[in-house]
Each structure stands twice: as structure tokens, then as C-alpha cells.
Design a protein around this motif. Structure first.
Motif, short mmCIF file in Angstrom:
data_model
loop_
_atom_site.label_atom_id
_atom_site.label_comp_id
_atom_site.label_asym_id
_atom_site.label_seq_id
_atom_site.Cartn_x
_atom_site.Cartn_y
_atom_site.Cartn_z
N PRO A 20 0.80 -1.23 0.00
CA PRO A 20 0.00 0.00 0.00
C PRO A 20 0.83 1.28 0.00
O PRO A 20 0.45 2.27 -0.64
CB PRO A 20 -0.84 -0.13 1.27
CG PRO A 20 -1.00 -1.61 1.45
CD PRO A 20 0.33 -2.18 1.01
N ARG A 21 1.97 1.28 0.65
CA ARG A 21 2.78 2.51 0.70
C ARG A 21 3.37 2.87 -0.67
O ARG A 21 3.82 3.98 -0.88
CB ARG A 21 3.88 2.37 1.75
CG ARG A 21 4.93 1.35 1.44
CD ARG A 21 6.00 1.25 2.54
NE ARG A 21 6.96 0.21 2.26
CZ ARG A 21 6.79 -1.07 2.52
NH1 ARG A 21 5.67 -1.49 3.09
NH2 ARG A 21 7.72 -1.95 2.23
N GLN A 22 3.36 1.93 -1.62
CA GLN A 22 3.90 2.16 -2.96
C GLN A 22 2.82 2.66 -3.95
O GLN A 22 3.15 3.10 -5.04
CB GLN A 22 4.50 0.86 -3.52
CG GLN A 22 5.71 0.36 -2.79
CD GLN A 22 6.93 1.20 -3.07
OE1 GLN A 22 7.04 1.84 -4.11
NE2 GLN A 22 7.86 1.22 -2.13
N GLN A 23 1.55 2.58 -3.56
CA GLN A 23 0.48 2.82 -4.52
C GLN A 23 0.52 4.23 -5.13
O GLN A 23 0.46 4.38 -6.35
CB GLN A 23 -0.89 2.57 -3.89
CG GLN A 23 -2.00 2.57 -4.94
CD GLN A 23 -3.37 2.38 -4.32
OE1 GLN A 23 -3.78 3.16 -3.47
NE2 GLN A 23 -4.07 1.35 -4.76
N ALA A 24 0.61 5.27 -4.33
CA ALA A 24 0.57 6.64 -4.86
C ALA A 24 1.73 6.89 -5.82
O ALA A 24 1.56 7.50 -6.88
CB ALA A 24 0.57 7.64 -3.72
N ALA A 25 2.92 6.42 -5.46
CA ALA A 25 4.09 6.63 -6.32
C ALA A 25 3.94 5.87 -7.63
O ALA A 25 4.31 6.37 -8.70
CB ALA A 25 5.36 6.22 -5.59
N VAL A 27 1.09 5.04 -9.12
CA VAL A 27 0.07 5.74 -9.92
C VAL A 27 0.69 6.95 -10.62
O VAL A 27 0.46 7.19 -11.80
CB VAL A 27 -1.13 6.15 -9.03
CG1 VAL A 27 -2.03 7.14 -9.76
CG2 VAL A 27 -1.92 4.91 -8.63
N SER A 28 1.50 7.69 -9.90
CA SER A 28 2.16 8.86 -10.48
C SER A 28 3.11 8.46 -11.62
O SER A 28 3.09 9.07 -12.69
CB SER A 28 2.93 9.61 -9.39
OG SER A 28 3.58 10.72 -9.93
N ALA A 29 3.90 7.43 -11.41
CA ALA A 29 4.84 6.97 -12.44
C ALA A 29 4.09 6.43 -13.66
O ALA A 29 4.48 6.71 -14.81
CB ALA A 29 5.76 5.89 -11.86
N LEU A 30 3.02 5.68 -13.44
CA LEU A 30 2.23 5.16 -14.57
C LEU A 30 1.56 6.29 -15.34
O LEU A 30 1.43 6.22 -16.56
CB LEU A 30 1.17 4.17 -14.08
CG LEU A 30 1.68 2.78 -13.72
CD1 LEU A 30 0.56 1.97 -13.07
CD2 LEU A 30 2.22 2.07 -14.94
N SER A 31 1.14 7.33 -14.63
CA SER A 31 0.52 8.48 -15.31
C SER A 31 1.51 9.11 -16.28
O SER A 31 1.17 9.39 -17.44
CB SER A 31 0.06 9.51 -14.28
OG SER A 31 -0.96 8.97 -13.48
N ALA A 32 2.74 9.34 -15.83
CA ALA A 32 3.76 9.93 -16.70
C ALA A 32 4.09 8.99 -17.86
O ALA A 32 4.21 9.41 -19.02
CB ALA A 32 5.01 10.25 -15.89
N HIS A 33 4.21 7.71 -17.57
CA HIS A 33 4.52 6.70 -18.58
C HIS A 33 3.42 6.65 -19.64
O HIS A 33 3.69 6.61 -20.84
CB HIS A 33 4.67 5.35 -17.89
CG HIS A 33 5.06 4.25 -18.79
ND1 HIS A 33 6.35 4.03 -19.19
CD2 HIS A 33 4.32 3.29 -19.40
CE1 HIS A 33 6.39 2.98 -20.00
NE2 HIS A 33 5.17 2.53 -20.13
N ARG A 89 10.34 -2.61 -11.04
CA ARG A 89 11.30 -2.86 -9.96
C ARG A 89 11.32 -1.73 -8.94
O ARG A 89 11.36 -1.97 -7.74
CB ARG A 89 12.71 -3.06 -10.55
CG ARG A 89 12.89 -4.40 -11.23
CD ARG A 89 14.33 -4.65 -11.63
NE ARG A 89 14.87 -3.63 -12.52
CZ ARG A 89 14.75 -3.63 -13.85
NH1 ARG A 89 14.12 -4.61 -14.45
NH2 ARG A 89 15.28 -2.67 -14.57
N ALA A 90 11.27 -0.50 -9.40
CA ALA A 90 11.34 0.65 -8.51
C ALA A 90 10.18 0.70 -7.52
O ALA A 90 10.33 1.17 -6.40
CB ALA A 90 11.39 1.95 -9.32
N HIS A 91 9.02 0.20 -7.94
CA HIS A 91 7.83 0.24 -7.08
C HIS A 91 7.55 -1.10 -6.42
O HIS A 91 6.50 -1.31 -5.83
CB HIS A 91 6.63 0.77 -7.87
CG HIS A 91 6.85 2.19 -8.28
ND1 HIS A 91 7.44 2.51 -9.48
CD2 HIS A 91 6.64 3.34 -7.62
CE1 HIS A 91 7.54 3.82 -9.55
NE2 HIS A 91 7.08 4.34 -8.45
N ARG A 92 8.52 -2.00 -6.54
CA ARG A 92 8.51 -3.29 -5.85
C ARG A 92 7.20 -4.07 -6.05
O ARG A 92 6.59 -4.56 -5.09
CB ARG A 92 8.79 -3.10 -4.37
CG ARG A 92 10.15 -2.50 -4.13
CD ARG A 92 10.47 -2.42 -2.67
NE ARG A 92 11.76 -1.76 -2.52
CZ ARG A 92 11.97 -0.77 -1.69
NH1 ARG A 92 11.02 -0.32 -0.92
NH2 ARG A 92 13.16 -0.23 -1.61
#
Length: 121
Positions: A20-25, A27-33, A89-92
Motif C-alpha cells: 500500500p505505501r507504494q500505490q501513490a508513487a 500511480v504517479s509513475a504510470l501516469s507519466a509513462h 522494480r522501482a515500485h517493488r
């Protein structure tokens, strides 16, 4: 009568299972991608990024004009052009599930709240 396969739009679903602690990051990375995909690949129609209420899953929904357009973009993922595997990998991500689908039936509301139904095949 079935519509020819090349006239059907194509959907890619990518589901990530994460902490859960990785979710916001993520989502942000996928948005840019996804914005890079929208600008860089012909045939892009739309995308949605959805987050589960429990924080453990993210769903990336990409829709393309054709299977060929979606597969060309995905091949760039595999070659590392868009750093997709690094993003995983970065978002585990614990698991990543890929699915591909032909759109056969579509429902949408128009601006005047009329329901439009399209049977593709």
C-alpha cells in the motif's frame, strides 16, 4: 456477421500487486509513462489508471485502435525504451499480470445522457 478483426479496438490491462505505501508513487509513475505512450505511439485511444481501495493493486487500462498498435507499444516496453521494467522494480511490484482483449461491445453515455450501444462483432 462479425466485424473484421482489424476493425476492432484492442485493450491491454496491466494489474500490479504492490504494498500500500507504494500505490501513490506507482500511480504517479504510470501516469507519466502513459502520457508518453499517448504522445509517442500512433493508434492510442485512451487510458485509465485505477487504484484499489485497499492500496494493494493498481490497474492500468490502455485502449488502442488496433492490436498492431498496442503490440508495437508493448514491444517498446520489452526493449526498455520506456523503462517499464525499471518502473516495476522501482515500485517493488509483487506480481504484474498482463491481459489483452478485443473490444466486442461498447456502451457510453453521450453529452445529452443518451445511451449509445455499439456491437462490434
Amino acid at each position: 456477421m462479425h466485424a473484421p478483426e482489424k476493425n476492432r479496438s484492442f485493450t491491454q490491462l496491466i494489474e500490479f500487486e504492490i504494498e500500500p505505501r507504494q500505490q501513490a508513487a506507482l500511480v504517479s509513475a504510470l501516469s507519466a509513462h502513459t502520457e508518453r505512450l499517448a504522445q509517442g505511439y500512433p493508434g492510442f485511444l485512451s487510458a485509465n489508471i485505477q487504484a484499489s481501495d485497499d492500496g494493494r493493486r493498481v490497474l492500468n487500462y490502455l485502449q488502442w485502435q488496433s492490436r498492431e498498435a498496442g503490440e508495437a507499444a508493448f514491444q517498446s516496453f520489452e526493449s526498455g525504451e520506456q523503462d517499464f521494467w525499471q518502473l516495476i522494480r522501482a515500485h517493488r511490484a509483487k506480481t504484474v499480470t498482463f491481459g489483452s482483449f478485443q473490444v466486442l461491445h461498447s456502451l457510453a453515455l453521450s453529452h445529452d445522457n443518451a445511451l449509445h450501444c455499439t456491437l462490434i462483432g
